[in-house]
Enzyme design. Structure first.
Site, PDB file in Angstrom:
ATOM      1  N   HIS A   1      46.132  26.695  48.673  1.00  0.00           N
ATOM      2  CA  HIS A   1      47.405  26.387  48.031  1.00  0.00           C
ATOM      3  C   HIS A   1      47.462  24.946  47.563  1.00  0.00           C
ATOM      4  CE1 HIS A   1      49.596  30.008  49.771  1.00  0.00           C
ATOM      5  NE2 HIS A   1      49.618  30.085  48.462  1.00  0.00           N
TER       6      HIS A   1
ATOM      7  N   GLU B   1      34.212  45.899  39.366  1.00  0.00           N
ATOM      8  CA  GLU B   1      33.841  44.829  40.293  1.00  0.00           C
ATOM      9  C   GLU B   1      32.884  45.316  41.371  1.00  0.00           C
ATOM     10  OE1 GLU B   1      37.434  43.146  41.916  1.00  0.00           O
ATOM     11  OE2 GLU B   1      38.386  45.083  42.139  1.00  0.00           O
TER      12      GLU B   1
ATOM     13  N   ASP C   1      34.235  39.580  42.391  1.00  0.00           N
ATOM     14  CA  ASP C   1      33.618  40.560  43.293  1.00  0.00           C
ATOM     15  C   ASP C   1      32.325  41.121  42.729  1.00  0.00           C
ATOM     16  OD1 ASP C   1      35.163  40.727  45.659  1.00  0.00           O
ATOM     17  OD2 ASP C   1      36.796  41.575  44.489  1.00  0.00           O
TER      18      ASP C   1
ATOM     19  N   CYS D   1      38.760  39.465  33.878  1.00  0.00           N
ATOM     20  CA  CYS D   1      39.792  38.672  34.564  1.00  0.00           C
ATOM     21  C   CYS D   1      39.241  37.887  35.751  1.00  0.00           C
ATOM     22  CB  CYS D   1      40.959  39.546  35.000  1.00  0.00           C
ATOM     23  SG  CYS D   1      40.482  40.817  36.175  1.00  0.00           S
TER      24      CYS D   1
HETATM   25  C1  PEP Z   1      37.675  39.686  40.762  1.00  0.00           C
HETATM   26  O1  PEP Z   1      37.165  40.248  41.748  1.00  0.00           O
HETATM   27  O2  PEP Z   1      37.006  39.150  39.860  1.00  0.00           O
HETATM   28  C2  PEP Z   1      39.140  39.619  40.614  1.00  0.00           C
HETATM   29  C3  PEP Z   1      39.694  39.150  39.514  1.00  0.00           C
HETATM   30  O3  PEP Z   1      39.892  40.030  41.646  1.00  0.00           O
HETATM   31  P1  PEP Z   1      40.170  39.190  42.978  1.00  0.00           P
HETATM   32  O4  PEP Z   1      39.712  37.787  42.749  1.00  0.00           O
HETATM   33  O5  PEP Z   1      41.636  39.308  43.206  1.00  0.00           O
HETATM   34  O6  PEP Z   1      39.332  39.940  43.974  1.00  0.00           O
HETATM   35 MG    MG Z   2      38.289  41.516  43.068  1.00  0.00          MG
END
Ligand code: PEP
Ligand code: MG
Length: 589
Positions: free
Chosen positions: A198, A440, A464, A511
């Site tokens: 944070h 992922e 991931d 993302c």
């Molecule tokens: C990812 O795994 O790239 C993702 C965007 O999800 P998180 O970081 O929430 O696992």
């Molecule tokens: Mg993820």
């Protein structure tokens, strides 16, 4: 020691927030809390000790509510962090457990609290998700605050700093970070912490440079030492030589000018110099962050992580509560899209009234879609809230951790069931929303051709995907140097996904963090990923870079890039061909 005798020291850490600053070190002393003694109090003193603990908690909470009230307007959106801390003071795992330990083991309150805190922290540390892992730090901050009251130690009062300084701390709590006044603090560095803490998030909101995870900064730096903080590169230079100082003064000026210009042009579309259009979206975790996405010129929300409403509470949220939050985001962003990702967590873990299941490999355990499909009622509650929000703007549904076709078909069945329930109650909703899956897990990438027939879009979650493809724990700093999105295997998987989708008329977005790093941009554009989603503060820079790139040039180079046997080779080809475009603004002479 004279200036000549001091030696320049370069420390390498993790970039918490971009920017460069040069200033005198101000050591934030946290003495007094680190040493805790254990002593036996005897049965006759249990009651007294319990009262002493309760009193310390009350004082700590009072102090924190004072800080919350005084939070400056531009940091209001982060007050929730401190409000979470406020609640944590009375959390069962921490408060309840400490009382239990004092009573059962007849030990002093400080020791009991430390023990309860260590157990609570280990629960979070064993979760593979770095966001949740970072919550261990929240427990520590709350523990420290209570301990200070038990021990009578002085709190650090950042708001009393009178000079313009660079803060140097072992760790800064969100409460401390939120007291930072921009006219006094130019930046900060810490021994601990990481990108998803944070403290980093607040630093990025404040837009002050920060380097975290330096490990030895507080041991090597003294008050008043001159230090350079390069938040872009994650570097700190202590007692810089004259030459280094001059170079960084220049770099800092260039960076500031560059940033101003990039933000000024943040609203311009992300259209390449040869006319191809891309959408640059924001990743958010809270409705409050919508403002940052809009301010930074985001084309929508590419990832709305929905875990937050499920944390720090004893029950699961109701449909109406979820709906209210989703609707707020959707209405604020309309007509732009909001991609709502369903719960990506092992719900048992954060619901404090439930026992935590032991999992040897939580990253490979009952998380995300696996958990949701096992608890269909909890899942359908969220699906109903999402479909209801969809009636108020442009919503896309995104499913995390999909590993194969069955999970998608089962989710669609539940979605139909949930829609029928709304229908029956005549509640306004939309069932015809776009459905996408996170890519992922390598199995989903390999199966992309088949999965494409079941969904409307893919969104690649590289955080991931890299971890599972390369067998590198994304939260383990001992293997962090091996965590590499440009590994040829990762790139091949991504290429396969984009091609499989395109062949079937389905779009692929991204993302994961990979989308925000300029070095990756040419490959992503060359592969044909049209939408990239990232932390709001990264949006203007990536949009700016896209406007400088000629996609046809990138395409010409794709075969060469894809033939490279290693990440270093790939990086070299990209740097040789596009380095000028990607980095020219600040670091080149
Ligand atoms: C990812 O795994 O790239 C993702 C965007 O999800 P998180 O970081 O929430 O696992
Ligand atoms: Mg993820």
């Amino acid at each position: 020691m004279t200036k000549d005798q001091t030696e320049e020291i370069v420390l390498y850490g993790i970039s918490g927030s971009q920017g460069i600053c040069i200033g005198k070190a101000y050591m934030v002393d946290r003495e007094g809390v680190d040493v805790v003694e254990r002593y036996y109090i005897g049965p006759e003193n249990v009651k007294k000790e319990i009262n002493r603990f309760k009193q310390a908690v009350n004082h700590a909470r009072k102090e924190l509510s004072g800080i919350i009230e005084d939070i400056p307007e531009d940091l209001r959106q982060h007050a929730y962090i401190l409000e979470t801390h406020f609640l944590l003071h009375k959390d069962k795992m921490l408060y309840g457990k400490t009382l239990e330990l004092i009573e059962n083991e007849q030990i002093n309150a400080e020791w009991a609290l430390r023990k309860a805190s260590a157990t609570a922290k280990s629960v979070f540390q064993n979760i593979s998700d770095p966001y949740l892992q970072a919550r261990a730090a929240d427990i520590e901050h709350v523990t420290d605050r209570i301990l200070r009251h038990l021990l009578g130690a002085e709190d650090v009062n950042i708001s009393e700093i009178t000079k313009r300084v660079v803060l140097v701390a072992n760790n800064l709590s969100p409460a401390e970070t939120s007291q930072i006044q921009l006219d006094r603090v130019m930046g900060f560095i810490t021994d601990r912490g990481g990108k998803t803490s944070h403290t980093s998030i607040i630093a990025r909101t404040l837009e002050i440079p920060a380097v975290l995870g330096l490990e030895r900064a507080t041991a090597l730096i003294k008050n008043e030492d001159l230090i350079i903080v390069d938040g872009n590169e994650g570097i700190v230079i202590v007692n810089p030589a004259e030459e280094t100082l001059q170079r960084y003064k220049e770099l800092s000026q260039r960076y500031e000018a560059h940033k101003k210009e990039v933000i000024r042009r943040g609203d311009l579309p992300a259209t390449s110099s040869d006319g191809e259009s891309f959408r640059i979206m924001g990743n958010i975790e809270l409705p409050e962050e919508v403002v940052a996405v809009k301010d930074h010129g985001g084309d929508g929300i590419g990832l709305f992580r929905t875990e937050f409403l499920y944390l720090s509470r004893d029950d699961f949220p109701e449909e109406q509560e979820l709906f209210d939050q989703y609707r707020e985001v959707v209405e604020l962003m309309a007509p732009l899209p909001v991609t709502i990702r369903t719960l990506d967590i092992n719900g048992d873990k954060e619901v404090s009234s439930m026992p935590t299941p032991e999992e040897a490999n939580p990253a490979l355990g009952l998380r995300a879609i696996r958990f949701c499909l096992k608890k269909p009622e909890i899942f359908k509650t969220q699906l109903r809230a999402i479909m209801r929000a969809a009636a108020h703007g442009y919503v896309r549904l995104l499913l995390p951790m999909i590993s194969g076709a069955d999970e998608v078909t089962e989710t669609i069945r539940l979605l139909d069931e949930a829609a029928a329930e709304l229908e029956e109650k005549e509640v306004e909703h939309r069932r015809d929303i776009e459905i996408g899956i996170m890519i992922e897990i390598p199995s989903a990438a390999v199966m992309a051709d088949m999965l494409a027939d079941l969904v409307d879009f893919f969104s690649i979650g590289t955080n991931d995907l890299v971890q599972y493809t390369l067998a590198i724990d994304r939260g383990n700093r001992h293997v962090a140097h091996l965590y590499n999105p440009l590994h040829p295997a990762v790139i091949r998987l991504i290429r396969h996904v984009v091609d499989a989708g395109r062949y079937r008329g389905k779009k692929t977005y991204m993302c994961g963090e990979m989308a925000a790093d300029p070095i990756n941009l040419p490959i992503l554009l060359g592969l044909g990923i049209e939408e990239l989603s990232m932390a709001p503060q990264s949006i203007p820079e990536i949009k700016n870079l896209i406007r400088r790139v000629k996609v046809s040039d990138v395409r010409k180079l794709m075969d060469t890039i894809l033939q490279q046997p290693s990440e270093e080779d790939m990086q070299k080809v990209i740097n040789d061909s596009f380095g000028d475009l990607l980095y020219e603004d600040i670091y080149s002479e």
